[in-house]
Scaffold this active site. Structure first.
Site, PDB file in Angstrom:
ATOM      1  N   SER A 125       0.834  -1.200   0.000  1.00 29.22           N
ATOM      2  CA  SER A 125       0.000   0.000   0.000  1.00 29.22           C
ATOM      3  C   SER A 125       0.870   1.252   0.000  1.00 29.22           C
ATOM      4  O   SER A 125       1.967   1.259   0.576  1.00 29.22           O
ATOM      5  CB  SER A 125      -0.861  -0.017   1.266  1.00 29.22           C
ATOM      6  OG  SER A 125      -1.457   1.231   1.472  1.00 29.22           O
ATOM      7  N   TYR A 150      -2.437  -1.683  10.732  1.00 28.33           N
ATOM      8  CA  TYR A 150      -2.654  -2.160   9.364  1.00 28.33           C
ATOM      9  C   TYR A 150      -1.471  -1.771   8.476  1.00 28.33           C
ATOM     10  O   TYR A 150      -0.878  -2.606   7.786  1.00 28.33           O
ATOM     11  CB  TYR A 150      -3.950  -1.580   8.783  1.00 28.33           C
ATOM     12  CG  TYR A 150      -3.983  -1.621   7.280  1.00 28.33           C
ATOM     13  CD1 TYR A 150      -4.249  -2.810   6.611  1.00 28.33           C
ATOM     14  CD2 TYR A 150      -3.688  -0.485   6.524  1.00 28.33           C
ATOM     15  CE1 TYR A 150      -4.224  -2.856   5.229  1.00 28.33           C
ATOM     16  CE2 TYR A 150      -3.659  -0.526   5.150  1.00 28.33           C
ATOM     17  CZ  TYR A 150      -3.926  -1.705   4.493  1.00 28.33           C
ATOM     18  OH  TYR A 150      -3.879  -1.746   3.133  1.00 28.33           O
ATOM     19  N   LYS A 154       1.841  -3.948   6.415  1.00 25.96           N
ATOM     20  CA  LYS A 154       2.318  -3.844   5.033  1.00 25.96           C
ATOM     21  C   LYS A 154       3.829  -3.584   5.016  1.00 25.96           C
ATOM     22  O   LYS A 154       4.569  -4.163   4.216  1.00 25.96           O
ATOM     23  CB  LYS A 154       1.571  -2.733   4.286  1.00 25.96           C
ATOM     24  CG  LYS A 154       0.084  -3.019   4.100  1.00 25.96           C
ATOM     25  CD  LYS A 154      -0.170  -4.286   3.307  1.00 25.96           C
ATOM     26  CE  LYS A 154      -1.617  -4.674   3.204  1.00 25.96           C
ATOM     27  NZ  LYS A 154      -1.823  -6.034   2.671  1.00 25.96           N
TER      28      LYS A 154
HETATM   29  N1  UFG Z   1     -13.252  10.432   3.268  1.00 25.99           N
HETATM   30  C1  UFG Z   1     -14.281  11.274   3.624  1.00 25.99           C
HETATM   31  N2  UFG Z   1     -15.442  10.724   4.082  1.00 25.99           N
HETATM   32  C2  UFG Z   1     -15.623   9.383   4.207  1.00 25.99           C
HETATM   33  C3  UFG Z   1     -14.561   8.529   3.834  1.00 25.99           C
HETATM   34  C4  UFG Z   1     -13.389   9.097   3.371  1.00 25.99           C
HETATM   35  O1  UFG Z   1     -14.162  12.503   3.532  1.00 25.99           O
HETATM   36  O2  UFG Z   1     -16.686   8.957   4.645  1.00 25.99           O
HETATM   37  C5  UFG Z   1     -11.998  11.012   2.750  1.00 25.99           C
HETATM   38  C6  UFG Z   1     -10.791  10.674   3.591  1.00 25.99           C
HETATM   39  O3  UFG Z   1     -10.633  11.596   4.634  1.00 25.99           O
HETATM   40  C7  UFG Z   1      -9.680  10.722   2.556  1.00 25.99           C
HETATM   41  C8  UFG Z   1     -10.354  10.276   1.268  1.00 25.99           C
HETATM   42  O4  UFG Z   1     -11.766  10.462   1.484  1.00 25.99           O
HETATM   43  O5  UFG Z   1      -9.238  12.037   2.384  1.00 25.99           O
HETATM   44  C9  UFG Z   1     -10.114   8.820   0.954  1.00 25.99           C
HETATM   45  O6  UFG Z   1     -10.436   8.034   2.081  1.00 25.99           O
HETATM   46  P1  UFG Z   1     -10.493   6.448   2.018  1.00 25.99           P
HETATM   47  O7  UFG Z   1     -10.851   5.964   3.396  1.00 25.99           O
HETATM   48  O8  UFG Z   1     -11.351   6.008   0.895  1.00 25.99           O
HETATM   49  O9  UFG Z   1      -8.999   6.045   1.645  1.00 25.99           O
HETATM   50  P2  UFG Z   1      -7.644   6.351   2.432  1.00 25.99           P
HETATM   51  O10 UFG Z   1      -6.792   7.114   1.472  1.00 25.99           O
HETATM   52  O11 UFG Z   1      -7.860   6.911   3.761  1.00 25.99           O
HETATM   53  O12 UFG Z   1      -7.122   4.860   2.670  1.00 25.99           O
HETATM   54  C10 UFG Z   1      -6.719   4.066   1.583  1.00 25.99           C
HETATM   55  C11 UFG Z   1      -6.964   2.599   1.904  1.00 25.99           C
HETATM   56  C12 UFG Z   1      -6.034   2.113   2.974  1.00 25.99           C
HETATM   57  C13 UFG Z   1      -4.629   2.522   2.697  1.00 25.99           C
HETATM   58  C14 UFG Z   1      -4.526   3.983   2.425  1.00 25.99           C
HETATM   59  C15 UFG Z   1      -3.149   4.373   2.024  1.00 25.99           C
HETATM   60  O13 UFG Z   1      -8.290   2.375   2.338  1.00 25.99           O
HETATM   61  O14 UFG Z   1      -6.094   0.711   2.998  1.00 25.99           O
HETATM   62  O15 UFG Z   1      -5.386   4.326   1.342  1.00 25.99           O
HETATM   63  O16 UFG Z   1      -2.999   5.752   2.018  1.00 25.99           O
HETATM   64  F1  UFG Z   1      -3.819   2.236   3.758  1.00 25.99           F
END
Ligand code: UFG
Length: 335
Positions: A125, A150, A154
Site C-alpha cells: 500500500s 494495518y 504492510k
Molecule cells: N473520506 C471522507 N469521508 C468518508 C470517507 C473518506 O471525507 O466517509 C476522505 C478521507 O478523509 C480521505 C479520502 O476520502 O481524504 C479517501 O479516504 P479512504 O478511506 O477512501 O482512503 P484512504 O486514502 O484513507 O485509505 C486508503 C486505503 C487504505 C490505505 C490507504 C493508504 O483504504 O487501505 O489508502 O494511504 F492504507
C-alpha cells in the site's frame, strides 16, 4: 498452463485479478476463508470468464491445511491478497492484524521456500510512504513510520519478503496500491464493504442509493486548492492488470533484483470535493454532504509517480475517474 494460487481471491481486488488471470489463460486456484467475501463471487467469475476457478475454503493461519494444500497442488506462483484491511479497526485490534496478516504471510513463504516455488506478488500500500515530502510519490520516497497497525503489517510484510528473497532465492514483487475503486465492466463483481463503509467511494454510492443520509467530508482545511484531501483513485480492473504484468515479469525472469516494488496508481490526484463533483456528474444526481472534522491519521495528499511501473512492467492505468465512479455506481444499484 501455469497454476497460480490467489489467496483472498474472492475479495474485491482478488476477484478482479482472478478474472484477468483467467482471461490470460492462467489456471487459477483460490484460497479464501470467506471472512470478508462471499462464495457467490465464484459464480460471478464463472459468468464473466466461462471458467470456474478451483476454490478451497481455508484459513492461511492453519498451517496443516496449507501444507496439505501445497502437497496436492503444483503451484507456479502466488498472488497474496488475503489480509485484514480496515485502518481504523486495526488501531483497536492490533494483535488480530499482526496475527492474521503476518502469520499467513510467513506460512506461505515457508511453503514456497520448502517447495522451491519462487514467484510471489504481495498486496502492499502507498500507506508505507505516510505523508510524502514530494508529490507525485516515487518509489525512492522513504518509508515512514506506520500510522496504524494495518499500515505496519504492510511495511513489516515487505521487510519479511525482502529478507526471504535474499535468503531463499524467492522472487517477489510488492505492489503499492493507491486507492482502488470501481467495479468490473460486467457489473457482476465489485466491492462488498462489511457494515458502514470506511472508504470514500462506497460511502458515496451508499449515500446516493439512500442507504446513508449524507457523506461526511473529513476536513476542508487541508493545504490543497479546495481544502479537501487528495488521493489517487485507481480503477480496480487497471489494478488487477498490474498483477498480471508483475506475475509475467517474474515468470519470465525479467526482474532486476529478487525483491522489487512498484507504485500502482493513475498518477492523477483528485480531492474529495472533486470526487463528489465527478460522481454527481456521472450519476446525474446531487450528493448530500457535510463538512466535519479531519479524520485522525489522514494525510493531506498522495498520488503516484507511475513511471517505474509504466517502464518496467509495461503497464499503465487506462480508465478514468469518471469510468471508475460510474462502474461503482452501477454496481451499487445491483446490490
Ligand atoms: N473520506 C471522507 N469521508 C468518508 C470517507 C473518506 O471525507 O466517509 C476522505 C478521507 O478523509 C480521505 C479520502 O476520502 O481524504 C479517501 O479516504 P479512504 O478511506 O477512501 O482512503 P484512504 O486514502 O484513507 O485509505 C486508503 C486505503 C487504505 C490505505 C490507504 C493508504 O483504504 O487501505 O489508502 O494511504 F492504507
Amino acid at each position: 498452463m501455469k497454476k497460480i494460487l490467489v489467496t483472498g481471491g474472492l475479495g474485491f481486488i482478488g476477484s478482479h485479478t482472478v478474472v484477468e488471470l483467467q482471461n490470460r489463460g492462467f489456471q487459477v486456484v483460490i484460497i479464501d476463508n470467506l471472512s470478508n467475501s462471499k462464495r457467490d463471487v465464484l459464480d460471478r467469475i464463472t459468468e464473466i470468464t466461462t471458467v470456474t476457478p478451483e476454490f478451497h475454503q481455508l484459513d492461511l493461519r492453519n498451517r496443516k491445511d496449507i501444507c496439505t494444500f501445497f502437497d496436492k497442488n503444483k503451484i507456479a506462483g502466488v498472488i497474496h491478497f488475503a489480509a485484514y484491511k480496515a485502518v481504523g479497526e486495526s488501531v483497536h485490534q492490533p494483535l488480530d492484524y499482526y496475527e492474521n496478516n503476518i502469520t499467513s504471510l510467513v506460512y506461505l513463504l515457508q511453503e514456497m521456500k520448502t517447495r522451491n516455488i519462487d514467484n510471489f506478488i504481495f498486496s502492499s500500500s502507498c500507506t508505507v510512504y505516510g505523508q510524502a515530502e514530494e508529490l507525485p510519490i516515487t518509489e525512492d520516497a522513504p518509508v515512514k513510520p506506520a500510522e496504524s497497525p494495518y499500515g505496519n503489517t504492510k511495511q513489516i510484510g515487505e521487510e519479511i519478503i525482502a529478507e526471504s528473497c535474499e535468503a531463499y532465492g524467492i522472487k517477489a514483487i510488492a505492489l503499492r496500491y493507491f486507492n482502488p475503486i470501481g467495479a468490473h465492466d460486467s457489473i457482476k463483481i465489485g466491492e462488498l464493504p462489511l457494515g458502514i463503509p470506511q472508504n470514500l467511494i462506497p460511502y458515496i454510492t451508499q449515500t446516493a442509493a439512500g442507504i446513508r443520509k449524507e457523506l461526511s467530508i473529513y476536513g476542508n482545511d487541508y493545504p490543497t486548492p479546495d481544502g479537501t484531501a487528495i488521493r489517487d483513485y485507481i480503477h480496480v480492473v487497471d489494478l488487477a492488470k498490474a498483477h498480471i504484468a508483475a506475475l509475467e515479469r517474474l515468470l519470465g525472469n525479467k526482474n532486476q533484483t529478487p525483491f522489487e516494488f512498484f507504485n500502482v496508481g493513475t498518477g492523477i490526484g483528485a480531492s474529495v470535493l472533486e470526487v463528489v463533483a465527478c460522481f454527481e456528474k456521472v450519476s446525474r444526481q446531487k450528493l448530500p454532504y457535510t463538512i466535519v472534522e479531519r479524520r485522525t491519521g489522514d494525510i493531506t495528499a498522495a498520488y503516484a509517480d507511475t513511471n517505474k511501473a509504466n517502464k518496467e512492467l509495461d503497464w499503465k492505468a487506462e480508465k478514468t475517474l469518471e469510468e471508475a465512479l460510474l462502474s461503482a455506481w452501477k454496481w451499487q444499484q445491483t446490490q
